[in-house]
Design an enzyme around this catalytic site. Sequence first.
Site, PDB file in Angstrom:
ATOM      1  N   GLY A  37     -11.351  -7.175   5.417  1.00 55.24           N
ATOM      2  CA  GLY A  37     -11.830  -8.389   6.082  1.00 55.24           C
ATOM      3  C   GLY A  37     -10.715  -8.947   6.974  1.00 55.24           C
ATOM      4  N   ASP A  38     -11.092  -9.524   8.115  1.00 62.41           N
ATOM      5  CA  ASP A  38     -10.045  -9.962   9.043  1.00 62.41           C
ATOM      6  C   ASP A  38      -9.313 -11.230   8.572  1.00 62.41           C
ATOM      7  OD1 ASP A  38     -11.975 -11.841   9.502  1.00 62.41           O
ATOM      8  OD2 ASP A  38     -12.193 -11.448  11.658  1.00 62.41           O
TER       9      ASP A  38
ATOM     10  N   ASP B   1      13.134 -40.871 -20.386  1.00 61.26           N
ATOM     11  CA  ASP B   1      12.606 -39.716 -21.120  1.00 61.26           C
ATOM     12  C   ASP B   1      12.984 -39.842 -22.605  1.00 61.26           C
ATOM     13  OD1 ASP B   1      11.699 -37.181 -21.803  1.00 61.26           O
ATOM     14  OD2 ASP B   1      13.424 -36.128 -20.938  1.00 61.26           O
TER      15      ASP B   1
ATOM     16  N   TYR C  96       0.782  -1.233   0.000  1.00 60.62           N
ATOM     17  CA  TYR C  96       0.000   0.000   0.000  1.00 60.62           C
ATOM     18  C   TYR C  96       0.822   1.297   0.000  1.00 60.62           C
ATOM     19  CZ  TYR C  96      -4.441  -2.473   0.939  1.00 60.62           C
ATOM     20  OH  TYR C  96      -5.558  -3.259   0.857  1.00 60.62           O
TER      21      TYR C  96
ATOM     22  N   THR D  79     -16.871 -12.395   5.842  1.00 60.98           N
ATOM     23  CA  THR D  79     -18.188 -13.009   5.620  1.00 60.98           C
ATOM     24  C   THR D  79     -18.022 -14.411   5.031  1.00 60.98           C
ATOM     25  OG1 THR D  79     -18.931 -10.776   5.096  1.00 60.98           O
ATOM     26  CG2 THR D  79     -20.467 -12.555   4.574  1.00 60.98           C
TER      27      THR D  79
HETATM   28  C1  SPV Z   1      11.878 -31.585 -19.580  1.00 63.61           C
HETATM   29  O1  SPV Z   1      11.625 -31.081 -18.491  1.00 63.61           O
HETATM   30  O2  SPV Z   1      11.485 -32.701 -19.913  1.00 63.61           O
HETATM   31  C2  SPV Z   1      12.690 -30.856 -20.564  1.00 63.61           C
HETATM   32  C3  SPV Z   1      13.650 -29.861 -20.099  1.00 63.61           C
HETATM   33  O3  SPV Z   1      12.565 -31.129 -21.725  1.00 63.61           O
HETATM   34  S1  SPV Z   1      15.171 -30.689 -19.968  1.00 63.61           S
HETATM   35  O4  SPV Z   1      14.992 -31.841 -19.098  1.00 63.61           O
HETATM   36  O5  SPV Z   1      16.132 -29.742 -19.414  1.00 63.61           O
HETATM   37  O6  SPV Z   1      15.574 -31.108 -21.305  1.00 63.61           O
HETATM   38 MG    MG Z   2      11.486 -32.885 -22.100  1.00 69.24          MG
END
Ligand code: SPV
Ligand code: MG
Length: 431
Positions: A90-91, A204, A75, A122
Site C-alpha cells: 500500500g502506498d 513523592d 526485507y 484503501t
Molecule cells: C518512580 O519513578 O517514582 C520511581 C523510580 O520509583 S525512582 O524515582 O528512581 O525511585
Molecule cells: Mg516511585
Amino acid sequence: MKTVYTCFCTDMIHDGHLNIIKEAQKYGKVIIGVLSDEAMVRFNRFPSVSFSERFHMIEKLEGVSKVVVQKEIMYDQIIQELHPDYVIHGDNWKEGPMKAIRENVVRLLEAYGGQVIDVPYTYSKEVKRLDAKTKEKLSMPEYRRKRLKQLITLCPIVKAIEVHSGLTGLIAEKTVVANGEELDQFDAMWISSLCDSTAKGKPDIELVDITSRFRTIDDVMEVTTKPIIFDGDTGGLTEHFVYTVRSLERMGVSAIIIEDKTGLKKNSLFGTDVVQTQDSIAHFCEKIAAGKAIQLTDEFMIIARIESLILERGMDDALERAQAYVEAGADGIMIHSRKKEPDEILQFCDLFRKSDTRTPIVVVPSSFHSITEKELAEHGINIVIYANQLTRSAFPAMEQTAKDILTYHRAQEADERLMPIKKIISLIEEL
Ligand code: SPV
Ligand code: MG
C-alpha cells in the site's frame, strides 16, 4: 512466471489486503510473508491473535501461491531468500516511519533489477472500523494484562516509559522512530509515583492516595493499548495491598512494583540524604505472599523492588533479599541504584543470574543513564524503565515559555518553539 512478494502484519483481512492480492496477481505468482510476533511488536502493534492463526488466515486466501514467515521488519533476509521480481505494498508506506522500510526494499530490489509496486491505500470506512476494532481489543483488560509476560518472552528487553496522563500515554503509545535500518517503539508504560505526584504538585511520599493513582491509570488506559507497570511505592499496609492487587488486576494493569521500605517513604534518588527505613525481609515477604495469594489470574505480576544498594546496605543484603522475595512468590525483581555508573547493578544481575536464570529483572537507569539497552540485556535484564524523562523534559520547556512571555510581554518569542495551533487542535483523533 514472475513472482510478487508482499508482507502482511495484520490480525484480520480487510478489503485493503484483498486489493493488494488482486493487484499482485496481475504481475505474477503471489507470495505473502507473515511478519513474526517479535518483529510485529516493534513495528506495528501487539498481535491479538497467535502467529499460527495469522499464518493460516493468510494461507486460506484465494490467489495466494505461497505463504512464508518474514522474521524481520526490514526485507534483507526475505529478499535474499525469495528474490522476488516485485514487492507490492500500500502506498501508505511512502510516509512516516514506514518510509524507511520502503527505502530498504527499493535498495535491495535495485541491486538485481526488481521493482516496487505502490498500490493506493484503501481508506474505506470498513477498513477504518476494523482497524479501530483491533486496537480496542488490545486495550481490554483481558488482552492488556497478560501482554507484559508475553513481551518478556518476545523482546530482548522490554522498554517502558513513564506516563502520568492521557497525553503522555499517547506519546508512549504512538511514538515510533525509524533509525536507519531499524524501527522501534516503547513496549510498555510506567505509572511512576514520582511523576504522578509531581504532575499534581505533590511530593513523592505516598501522599497522592490510591484512588487518585487509579484515576491516572484510567486516563492513560482510555487512550492507549500498551501494558502498564504500576509503581506501587511500598504497597502500604499488607491489609490494604491485597485490595490494590485486586483492583489493578481487574483494571488490566500488568504488574505492580513494590519497594522494600517502610514508614514515611521518600524517593529513592535522595538515597541516604534523608531518613529511609528498609522493611525486614520477613515482613516484606509476607506482603508479597499475601498479594500473590489474592490475585485471580496467572497474568498479573508482583515485582519486588530491592532498596539495599540505594540505602548502602551492600550487595550481599541485596542478593539475600532477592532470593527471599522470589521464594515468597515475587514474579520479578527490581534492583535500584543511584550511582552514576551501572557497575553495582550489573554486578548484582550477574550474581543473581548465577542461581536464578528465570526470574525477570527490572532496572531503572535514571542516574546510570549511559548504559544501553543492549548492554542491560547482555546482563540478563528483562525490563528497562525510563522512569521520569517525559516529566523532566516537559517542565523546563514549560518554564521557559512562562519566562519568555513575562520577559517580552507577549507570546511571539515563545511561539516560535511551540507546536502549531493547527497541530494541537488536531492532535487528538475524534472517534
Ligand atoms: C518512580 O519513578 O517514582 C520511581 C523510580 O520509583 S525512582 O524515582 O528512581 O525511585
Ligand atoms: Mg516511585
